[in-house]
Structure formats: structure tokens, C-alpha cells
Design a protein around this motif. Structure first.
Motif, short mmCIF file in Angstrom:
data_model
loop_
_atom_site.label_atom_id
_atom_site.label_comp_id
_atom_site.label_asym_id
_atom_site.label_seq_id
_atom_site.Cartn_x
_atom_site.Cartn_y
_atom_site.Cartn_z
N HIS A 169 0.99 -1.52 -0.32
CA HIS A 169 0.34 -0.33 0.18
C HIS A 169 0.76 1.04 -0.69
O HIS A 169 0.42 2.16 -0.67
CB HIS A 169 -1.04 0.28 1.00
CG HIS A 169 -1.73 -1.08 1.25
ND1 HIS A 169 -2.84 -1.55 0.38
CD2 HIS A 169 -1.88 -2.34 1.63
CE1 HIS A 169 -3.67 -2.98 0.63
NE2 HIS A 169 -3.23 -2.91 1.53
N GLY A 444 1.68 12.79 0.81
CA GLY A 444 0.83 11.95 -0.09
C GLY A 444 0.23 10.04 0.48
O GLY A 444 -0.85 9.88 0.53
N LYS A 445 0.72 9.56 0.69
CA LYS A 445 0.18 8.14 0.80
C LYS A 445 -0.26 7.76 1.90
O LYS A 445 -1.21 7.74 2.50
CB LYS A 445 0.98 6.95 0.83
CG LYS A 445 1.74 7.04 -0.71
CD LYS A 445 2.94 6.70 -1.07
CE LYS A 445 3.91 6.04 -2.83
NZ LYS A 445 5.31 6.14 -2.31
N ALA A 447 -1.35 10.81 4.51
CA ALA A 447 -2.40 11.22 3.73
C ALA A 447 -3.85 10.77 3.35
O ALA A 447 -5.06 10.65 4.33
CB ALA A 447 -2.23 12.75 3.17
N GLY A 448 -4.09 10.16 2.21
CA GLY A 448 -4.34 9.14 1.33
C GLY A 448 -5.78 8.23 2.58
O GLY A 448 -5.85 8.06 2.84
N GLY A 449 -4.31 7.69 2.68
CA GLY A 449 -4.09 6.18 4.27
C GLY A 449 -5.50 7.02 5.59
O GLY A 449 -6.42 6.38 6.10
N LEU A 451 -7.72 8.74 5.30
CA LEU A 451 -8.43 9.65 5.09
C LEU A 451 -9.79 8.62 4.66
O LEU A 451 -10.93 8.53 4.67
CB LEU A 451 -8.74 10.36 3.04
CG LEU A 451 -8.06 12.10 3.33
CD1 LEU A 451 -7.72 12.57 1.72
CD2 LEU A 451 -8.96 12.21 4.18
N ASP A 452 -8.34 7.55 4.06
CA ASP A 452 -9.06 6.20 3.34
C ASP A 452 -9.67 5.64 5.38
O ASP A 452 -11.47 4.97 4.96
CB ASP A 452 -7.74 5.13 3.17
CG ASP A 452 -7.94 6.07 1.76
OD1 ASP A 452 -9.27 6.61 0.77
OD2 ASP A 452 -7.23 4.76 0.87
N ALA A 492 -3.87 15.42 5.36
CA ALA A 492 -4.83 15.20 5.36
C ALA A 492 -5.65 15.64 5.54
O ALA A 492 -6.45 16.09 4.70
CB ALA A 492 -4.77 13.76 6.49
N MET A 495 -6.13 18.02 2.97
CA MET A 495 -6.54 17.59 1.37
C MET A 495 -8.27 17.61 1.59
O MET A 495 -8.75 17.70 0.80
CB MET A 495 -6.30 15.59 1.79
CG MET A 495 -4.60 16.30 0.55
SD MET A 495 -3.82 14.33 0.70
CE MET A 495 -5.36 13.41 -0.16
#
Length: 649
Positions: A169, A444-445, A447-449, A451-452, A492, A495
């Protein structure tokens, strides 16, 4: 008298060495004390000189800063804490200090080649060896001066940079060590990136300014001023301790150091006045920790925040005023309700510093006025810091008890470098993490994690970010914590549409409160050591007093007007007033006292009313909170009158 002062200083040093990794350095240096003094004084002169004439190129300035800093760390901090009392300096530490100077001045001597031709034609084997050695020395120096947690994080980041292809991931292609090492050490985006660039200019000057305030007696003037202003009121010693720690904490930048320095004076006074030992320790720790969010100087991380967000530092200190006032009002209200609960009165007039004496010393506040005025006038923090130092130096000569002699000046110059060492190490290691995040896109990864993981819930995003900041803060100093979380967690929030400054202030706040969050609440432990109190009880009490710090960041993220984003008088005043009233209700609930001792249902109602009053952007909810608080006020007032009547009859 002098013997008593020496004993107090020894006790302070013991507590600092026990609870503050940054203060666990050798005392008996022997002949090496002269070498340390020469390096430290030269280092301070270098920073004063470059502040006056302008800094060198960022990597050269940073390399001299880090090289001298690491050399001092290896000479001052032993490989194990148990060796602090051993006289002299071990031979291997002398070798490491020499290597630290060599690898950093290697960058200075070869700067043109390393930053131009080597990037095009490739780095030589010696470059890779020097870079590797430099990284190892940075990590070892950080372990000694700051602690193991930041070293583990930086080492894990390096391992991720090399073997990232095996991480599910969050993976990436991976970098060969020959590429990664030189990117870490010979570029301006890692070890010599923004944190060290700021540390080698602004931060060093303001840390030195804090040393000047302490050794010219200006810090004691702050204490006297605080006691005169608040000492006569209910729980006066506690309120004075909070005020004094706020004033001193904003220039020291260390929760633990300020707790010990101020607490050695305030905690015994609070105990004599009737405060419980745990509460005396907790109030000092809470106020000292909050000093890092108190304008105009705040903690070292605030200078890095200015660079990261592109917000001038002069604006950050204005933006930070309302959150800081809310925090300290919460702590002050907690002290007030505790004092009312135990009927602790203020100090008699004759025990307060005489107002005539304070007025005669009013010139001692000029250094702080100089810094604030120059920053608000739009000048750089470098110029403001230099002006503050010069003003403090000049003002100290106005009277005999604050005047610095020749040897004292040299001592202050040496201490200016010493206090900067943990910050230098922390910034260098944090730069490794930032460099890896930049190279691999990890920020970024993550932050995306987040959010998910939050499933689109804004509250859960804030909650997970808060947990990450507090957990990191339990092992990292504030500056390193902020650098790491600003790179990984703040994106995060951004974003999700949170304004940059609100997102960065959010992670900044929660990194700071880790110092008073059990189980690793070092500031509270240090206060407990002075108060001879139970450390864990002191930590829990500090958490209650500082509850504002856990609520205010949510308030200004949900309602950025509290950090002056698109604020006007009409949009700012209502949430500001309700927030202060809400903090009063929550503090009363935490201290289990309002007008009188509340019943359980009333205590819960105080919490609910406080949250409703702080809840942003909904006047109906705020009016509901006011109504609930008014009802509790009436009920408790009537009960107190009934109790007094029954007692009298």
C-alpha cells in the motif's frame, strides 16, 4: 545564602537530568571544559555575526551549525546516561567530535563540486563514505541529546527509502544506498533542509535570547510581575505560577526546563498556600507546557511553521493569540475553582513584590517590546532576535544586580550554544524523515491512508491525526514532532479543505500537549519531583487543567475564524465570547467545583454546556449551552444560600 543557592541549582540539575534527556550532560569535563567553552562561544559568535551581516549559503550555514553542534554533543553527552558523573571525556567521544567536524566541513570545502558537478557526473566513493558517516553521526548525536524515539523513526525512514518496494500500500521503487546517502547529506531537502535552515538562523538567536533573559535577571522580573498582578486573588500563588510560567515559557521553548526553573520557586509557595502537591506540580507543568504556544516567541517549531505555510512569522504570532489565551484561561480557571473548593486565599499585601520596585525595573521589559515591535513592523525574525539580544544586553547594564561582567558574558555565550544542541540534533534527524517523505511521496500516501481509514468522516480524520501527534510527541521533542506531523499528518487535513495555518496549528498543539499527557508526561513528572508528589496523579491532574488544549484545536479547525481566517469583528466576537464561557464550564466540571460542589448530574451538565458553547458556527447550540449553564448557576447559587443559612442557624 550562596550555599543554599548552589544546593537549589544542584537539585534543579538532578531533576533535569532525570526527566529531561536534553539536560543529561557531563558536569565534570576537566580540561575539556575549555575546549567545549571555545567551540560553544565561537558557535554563538558565528550565529550573531551571520545574523548581523547575512547568512552564508543555506547548506554551508547549516553544515557549520550542525558540525559544531554535533561536536559539542559528543563532548558533553556521554554514550550512556549512567556515565554523566564520570570525570573528563572518553577518547572515543573525542574521535566522534572530530569526525563530526570533518564530515560537515567536508561539505563546506567541497560545496561547489558536491552541488554542481557531482550531480551531473556522479559522486565519488569518498563522498558516499562521508555522507554515510555524517548520517550515522547525526543519528547517534540525536540519540544522546534528544532520545531514542526520533532515531528509531529516522532509521525506519531510511530503511523505507532503501527497501520501500516490499511495503504493501505505501511502497515505492526503492533507492540504492549510494543514491540515498548523498541525497540525505548533500542536498538542501533532507538533513540540511528547512528545519536546519531555520535552526541555523532564527531559532538559535531566539534560544540565545531566552538565555539572556534568564541570566540578566529579566526572567525573575517576569515572576515578580506575575505575583504582583495575580498573587492577591483567590488561589493567588497558583495564578501567579501560571502567569509567570506563561511569560517565561514563551522564551525558553522547553516544557520540562521551564517546569523545573519556575517550579523550584512556585511549587513550594503553592504547597504552603494549601494546594495539594499533585495540583501544584500539575499547574506548573500545564502552564510551562503552554508557554510554547504563547506569542510573541512561542516554541522553536513556530519558526518552521512560518516557512512551511508561507505565513510570515509576524502574522503567526497574531494568529496564535486567541488559541493561547483560551488555553491559559482554561488553566487559570482550573486553578481558581481548585482554590475556591479548598478555600485557598491570596497572598497578603506585604508578601507581594512592592509595586514601586517593579516600576523602577520596568525597563527590563524593553527586550520583549523590541522583539514584538520589530516583528509587527514587518522586519525579519533574524533582525528582531538580534535587536532583542542587543536590547537585553544594554538594559542589563542599567543596574548592578543585572549587570553582566566579562566572565559572565562568556558564560552566557557558552550557554547560548548549549541550549541549542538538542534542537539542532532534533532538526537534523527530522530532516531525514522529511527528505524520505519528499523522495518517496510518502506524505501523500499517508494522508490518503488517513482519509481512507476515516471513511470520509472529518471528525475521525481529526481524531486519528490527534492520536498520531500525541503518540509521536511522547517520544519526540516538540520541534521534531511538528516537522514529522507537518509532513505526514497535516496534508490529510489540508486535502479535506482545512486552511493551511489551521491544519499546521492543529498538529503543533497536539505535539506540545504530549508533555502533559499520561503515561509519558515528562513535564508533570518533573513538577512532581519538586513537589514530592505522585507523578501519575500529577500527570492526570495536568491533563484536567490543560483540557483546553484538547478542545481548542478542534474549535479552530471547525471554525477557522478563531485563528483569524476571514475574521471580522462581528464574525469573531460571538464565538470568542462563547468559547471563553465554555472553557469556564469545562474547567469547573474538570475541577469538580463551580459555585459549590456539584452533584454528578450537574458536573456532566457543565461538560455538556461547555462543549455546546465552544461548538462552532451554530448560535442555537450556543444559546442552549448558555441556558444550561444559567440553570446550573441558579441551582448551585440557591443550594449554597441554603447551606449557608442552615449553617448560621
Amino acid at each position: 545564602m550562596a550555599e543554599n543557592n548552589n544546593k537549589e541549582l544542584e537539585k534543579e540539575q538532578e531533576l533535569l537530568a532525570k526527566y529531561d534527556k536534553e539536560s543529561a550532560y557531563r558536569q565534570a569535563l576537566g580540561k575539556w571544559g575549555w575546549i567545549v567553552a571555545v567551540i560553544a562561544i565561537s558557535m554563538t559568535f558565528f550565529h550573531l555575526y551571520t545574523a548581523f551581516v547575512g547568512p552564508y549559503r543555506s547548506m554551508i550555514q547549516g553544515a557549520i551549525h550542525v558540525g559544531a553542534g554535533l561536536a559539542l554533543i559528543f563532548l558533553l553527552y556521554p554514550v550512556k546516561r549512567t556515565l554523566i558523573q564520570r570525570p573528563g571525556v572518553a577518547w572515543y567521544d573525542i574521535v566522534l567530535a572530530g569526525l563530526a567536524l570533518y564530515v560537515n566541513f567536508y561539505l563546506v570545502w567541497n560545496y561547489e563540486r558536491l552541488t554542481t558537478r557531482a550531480i551531473v557526473f556522479g559522486f565519488e566513493t569518498i563522498d558516499i563514505i562521508v555522507a554515510t558517516l555524517g548520517i550515522v553521526l547525526v543519528l547517534e548525536g540525536t540519540r544522546r541529546a534528544v532520545g531514542l524515539p526520533i532515531v528509531i523513526i529516522a532509521s525506519a525512514a531510511l530503511a523505507y527509502g532503501v527497501w520501500g518496494q516490499g511495503i504493501p500500500h505505501f511502497g515505492h521503487a526503492g533507492f540504492d544506498w549510494s543514491v540515498l546517502s548523498v541525497r540525505m547529506y548533500f542536498s538542501s531537502s533532507a538533513i540540511f533542509g528547512t528545519p536546519i535552515q531555520i535552526s541555523s538562523t532564527f531559532i538559535f538567536l531566539f534560544l540565545f535570547f531566552g538565555v539572556m533573559l534568564v541570566h540578566t535577571g529579566i526572567g525573575k522580573f517576569f515572576n515578580d510581575l506575575a505575583f504582583r498582578a495575580t498573587g492577591k486573588y483567590t488561589g493567588g500563588t497558583g495564578k501567579a505560577a501560571v502567569t509567570a510560567s506563561a511569560l517565561q515559557g514563551m522564551v525558553t521553548g522547553s516544557s520540562v526546563a521551564n517546569t523545573v526553573a519556575s517550579g523550584s520557586f512556585t511549587i513550594p509557595m503553592m504547597k504552603r498556600a494549601g494546594f495539594r502537591p499533585e495540583f501544584a506540580a500539575a499547574s506548573e507543568a500545564s502552564a510551562s507546557t503552554g508557554g510554547q504556544i504563547m506569542p510573541p516567541i512561542m516554541g522553536a517549531a513556530a519558526f518552521i511553521m512560518a516557512e512551511y505555510t508561507g505565513t510570515p512569522y509576524s502574522q503567526i504570532i497574531i494568529i496564535a493569540i486567541i488559541p493561547a489565551l483560551l488555553y491559559f484561561s482554561g488553566v487559570m480557571m482550573g486553578v481558581h475553582f481548585e482554590a475556591k473548593k479548598h478555600n485557598i486565599l491570596g497572598l497578603p499585601k506585604e508578601q507581594l513584590p512592592p509595586i514601586k520596585g517593579l516600576l523602577k525595573k520596568l525597563d527590563l521589559i524593553l527586550p520583549l517590546v523590541a522583539i514584538i515591535g520589530i516583528l509587527l513592523a514587518g522586519y525579519t525574525p533574524t533582525f528582531a532576535g538580534l535587536a532583542g539580544i542587543a536590547t537585553a544586553f544594554i538594559v542589563s547594564f542599567f543596574r548592578k544586580d543585572t549587570r553582566l561582567g566579562f566572565w559572565k558574558i562568556l558564560y552566557v555565550l557558552e550557554q547560548g550554544a548549549r541550549v541549542a544542541l538538542p534542537v539542532i540534533a532534533a532538526c537534523a534527524s527530522a530532516g531525514i524523515v522529511v527528505g524520505i517523505v519528499t523522495m518517496t511521496g510518502l506524505g501523500g500516501k499517508i494522508a490518503g491512508g488517513i482519509l481512507d481509514l476515516a471513511g470520509g468522516s472529518f471528525f475521525l480524520i481529526l481524531f486519528f491525526t490527534m492520536l498520531a501527534c500525541i503518540l509521536l510527541g511522547m517520544g519526540l521533542p516538540t520541534t521534531a514532532n511538528y516537522v514529522v506531523t507537518a509532513s505526514m499528518a497535516a496534508p490529510a487535513l489540508i486535502m479535506f479543505g482545512v486552511p493551511d495555518i489551521a491544519a499546521h496549528m492543529f498538529v503543533f498543539y497536539f505535539g506540545i500537549v504530549a508533555d502533559i499527557t499520561p503515561p509519558v508526561c515528562l513535564a508533570a513528572y518533573a513538577g512532581a519531583g519538586i513537589a514530592r508528589a505522585n507523578p501519575m496523579k500529577s500527570g492526570v491532574t495536568a491533563l484536567k487543567l490543560a483540557i483546553a488544549a484538547f478542545i481548542i484545536p478542534y474549535a479552530f479547525v471547525y471554525n477557522p475564524v478563531l485563528v483569524l481566517q476571514d475574521a471580522t469583528f462581528t464574525t469573531l466576537l460571538p464565538p470568542l465570547v462563547t468559547a471563553f464561557i465554555g472553557m469556564m464550564a469545562i474547567s469547573a466540571g474538570m475541577m469538580n467545583y463551580y459555585i459549590t460542589n456539584p452533584k454528578l448530574i450537574e458536573r456532566l451538565a457543565l461538560f455538556v454546556a461547555g462543549i455546546m458553547l465552544i461548538y462552532p458556527g451554530n448560535l442555537m447550540v450556543s444559546f442552549g449551552g448558555i441556558g444550561l449553564l444559567a440553570a446550573i448557576t441558579v441551582i448551585q447559587t440557591l443550594r449554597k444560600k441554603t447551606t449557608v443559612t442552615n449553617t448560621q442557624s
